[in-house]
Design a protein around this motif. Structure first.
Motif, PDB file in Angstrom:
ATOM      1  N   ASP A  63       0.788  -1.298   0.005  1.00  0.00           N
ATOM      2  CA  ASP A  63       0.023   0.069  -0.072  1.00  0.00           C
ATOM      3  C   ASP A  63       0.798   1.100  -0.024  1.00  0.00           C
ATOM      4  O   ASP A  63       0.608   2.237  -0.537  1.00  0.00           O
ATOM      5  CB  ASP A  63      -0.987   0.099   1.205  1.00  0.00           C
ATOM      6  N   GLY A  64       2.026   1.195   0.642  1.00  0.00           N
ATOM      7  CA  GLY A  64       2.937   2.307   0.834  1.00  0.00           C
ATOM      8  C   GLY A  64       3.833   2.320  -0.093  1.00  0.00           C
ATOM      9  O   GLY A  64       4.647   3.500  -0.057  1.00  0.00           O
ATOM     10  N   HIS A  65       4.336   1.382  -0.735  1.00  0.00           N
ATOM     11  CA  HIS A  65       5.436   1.299  -1.623  1.00  0.00           C
ATOM     12  C   HIS A  65       5.372   0.436  -2.928  1.00  0.00           C
ATOM     13  O   HIS A  65       4.389  -0.291  -2.802  1.00  0.00           O
ATOM     14  CB  HIS A  65       6.586   0.399  -0.757  1.00  0.00           C
ATOM     15  N   GLN A  66       6.274   0.957  -3.911  1.00  0.00           N
ATOM     16  CA  GLN A  66       6.188   0.043  -5.101  1.00  0.00           C
ATOM     17  C   GLN A  66       6.927  -0.969  -4.649  1.00  0.00           C
ATOM     18  O   GLN A  66       8.082  -1.188  -4.323  1.00  0.00           O
ATOM     19  CB  GLN A  66       6.902   1.174  -6.094  1.00  0.00           C
ATOM     20  N   ILE A  67       6.267  -2.108  -5.299  1.00  0.00           N
ATOM     21  CA  ILE A  67       6.972  -3.398  -5.349  1.00  0.00           C
ATOM     22  C   ILE A  67       6.699  -3.852  -6.591  1.00  0.00           C
ATOM     23  O   ILE A  67       5.698  -4.273  -7.006  1.00  0.00           O
ATOM     24  CB  ILE A  67       6.364  -4.416  -4.262  1.00  0.00           C
ATOM     25  N   ASP A  68       7.982  -4.222  -7.118  1.00  0.00           N
ATOM     26  CA  ASP A  68       7.891  -4.750  -8.521  1.00  0.00           C
ATOM     27  C   ASP A  68       7.898  -6.473  -8.823  1.00  0.00           C
ATOM     28  O   ASP A  68       7.412  -6.972  -9.518  1.00  0.00           O
ATOM     29  CB  ASP A  68       9.051  -4.448  -9.470  1.00  0.00           C
ATOM     30  N   ALA A  69       8.357  -7.018  -7.576  1.00  0.00           N
ATOM     31  CA  ALA A  69       8.453  -8.261  -7.464  1.00  0.00           C
ATOM     32  C   ALA A  69       8.763  -8.789  -6.122  1.00  0.00           C
ATOM     33  O   ALA A  69       9.053  -7.853  -5.269  1.00  0.00           O
ATOM     34  CB  ALA A  69       9.661  -8.781  -8.358  1.00  0.00           C
ATOM     35  N   ILE A  70       8.309  -9.955  -5.729  1.00  0.00           N
ATOM     36  CA  ILE A  70       8.766 -10.589  -4.357  1.00  0.00           C
ATOM     37  C   ILE A  70       9.557 -11.847  -4.922  1.00  0.00           C
ATOM     38  O   ILE A  70       9.391 -12.700  -5.546  1.00  0.00           O
ATOM     39  CB  ILE A  70       7.152 -11.091  -3.942  1.00  0.00           C
ATOM     40  N   ALA A  71      10.587 -11.901  -3.879  1.00  0.00           N
ATOM     41  CA  ALA A  71      11.500 -12.927  -3.742  1.00  0.00           C
ATOM     42  C   ALA A  71      11.489 -13.689  -2.641  1.00  0.00           C
ATOM     43  O   ALA A  71      11.497 -12.969  -1.300  1.00  0.00           O
ATOM     44  CB  ALA A  71      12.896 -12.621  -3.943  1.00  0.00           C
ATOM     45  N   LEU A  72      10.916 -14.879  -2.747  1.00  0.00           N
ATOM     46  CA  LEU A  72      10.494 -15.757  -1.351  1.00  0.00           C
ATOM     47  C   LEU A  72      11.220 -16.910  -1.223  1.00  0.00           C
ATOM     48  O   LEU A  72      11.726 -17.782  -2.297  1.00  0.00           O
ATOM     49  CB  LEU A  72       9.090 -16.275  -1.501  1.00  0.00           C
ATOM     50  N   GLU A  73      12.320 -16.934  -0.249  1.00  0.00           N
ATOM     51  CA  GLU A  73      13.041 -18.215  -0.015  1.00  0.00           C
ATOM     52  C   GLU A  73      12.314 -19.526  -0.046  1.00  0.00           C
ATOM     53  O   GLU A  73      11.239 -19.502   0.699  1.00  0.00           O
ATOM     54  CB  GLU A  73      13.701 -18.051   1.261  1.00  0.00           C
ATOM     55  N   GLY A  74      12.677 -20.580  -0.841  1.00  0.00           N
ATOM     56  CA  GLY A  74      11.856 -21.659  -0.637  1.00  0.00           C
ATOM     57  C   GLY A  74      12.388 -22.632   0.656  1.00  0.00           C
ATOM     58  O   GLY A  74      12.958 -22.058   1.532  1.00  0.00           O
ATOM     59  N   LEU A  75      11.807 -23.804   0.286  1.00  0.00           N
ATOM     60  CA  LEU A  75      11.979 -24.731   1.658  1.00  0.00           C
ATOM     61  C   LEU A  75      13.029 -25.721   1.068  1.00  0.00           C
ATOM     62  O   LEU A  75      13.126 -26.111  -0.203  1.00  0.00           O
ATOM     63  CB  LEU A  75      10.626 -25.462   1.816  1.00  0.00           C
ATOM     64  N   THR A  76      13.591 -26.425   2.071  1.00  0.00           N
ATOM     65  CA  THR A  76      14.564 -27.696   2.008  1.00  0.00           C
ATOM     66  C   THR A  76      13.859 -28.510   2.440  1.00  0.00           C
ATOM     67  O   THR A  76      13.474 -28.704   3.608  1.00  0.00           O
ATOM     68  CB  THR A  76      15.813 -27.445   2.719  1.00  0.00           C
ATOM     69  N   GLU A  77      13.786 -29.735   1.636  1.00  0.00           N
ATOM     70  CA  GLU A  77      13.114 -31.108   1.982  1.00  0.00           C
ATOM     71  C   GLU A  77      14.000 -31.530   3.161  1.00  0.00           C
ATOM     72  O   GLU A  77      15.221 -31.627   2.823  1.00  0.00           O
ATOM     73  CB  GLU A  77      12.745 -31.922   0.708  1.00  0.00           C
TER      74      GLU A  77
END
Length: 162
Positions: A63-77
């Motif tokens: 809402d307050g900032h421009q976000i062009d992409a999200i980088a989400l750390e994945g999971l290690t099985e």
């Protein structure tokens, strides 16, 4: 964005999802921290409520900032070589990961492989990601430093995706 100006304005939100602590850093392509948030789960807070709260935090940042992409750390099985007997922490992390990663965001979501994020020498990080009394890099802000690194990988992934 297209052209040099578009790339210099690129912002990526890095997320280090965790069942106890979740680090989020909105990082400019220029290397500036636009905002950083450390989510901390209360001991008696149900994990599904914490996951939803972390997703809501992302909404608020958007809402307050421009976000062009999200980088989400994945999971290690988990595997037997990791020596992981109690997988409760990983399952909690998976709930937060799913609460964020499964949402239909209006921007690309890049899954960044886990491994070493947030573990560079403290001097490699912006000052606001280092605790006042922190000397070894073991404070809770390590989750925000991890998110910073994840956002950096996300910047590269976003540029590569064109």
């Amino acid at each position: 964005g297209s052209g040099l100006l578009g790339m210099s304005d690129l912002t990526v939100l890095g997320v280090d999802p965790g069942g106890k602590w979740t680090g989020m850093v909105l990082r400019a392509h220029t290397g500036d921290v636009i905002v950083n948030v450390l989510g901390i789960r209360d001991d008696d807070e149900p994990i599904h409520e914490y996951g939803a709260a972390m997703r809501e935090t992302l909404f608020e940042l958007g809402d307050g900032h421009q976000i062009d992409a999200i980088a989400l750390e994945g999971l290690t099985e988990p595997n037997p070589h990791m020596g992981m007997i109690n997988v409760g922490g990983l399952l909690d992390t998976a709930v937060v990961y799913g609460a964020i990663g499964a949402w239909p965001w209006p921007v690309p979501v890049y899954i960044v492989e886990p491994g070493g994020h947030g573990s560079a020498p403290l001097a490699a990080y912006p000052g606001e990601l280092i605790g006042e009394r922190e000397k070894k890099g073991t404070g809770v802000l390590k989750h925000c430093r991890s998110a910073w690194d994840i956002a950096g990988v996300g910047c590269v992934m976003h540029r590569a995706a064109g």
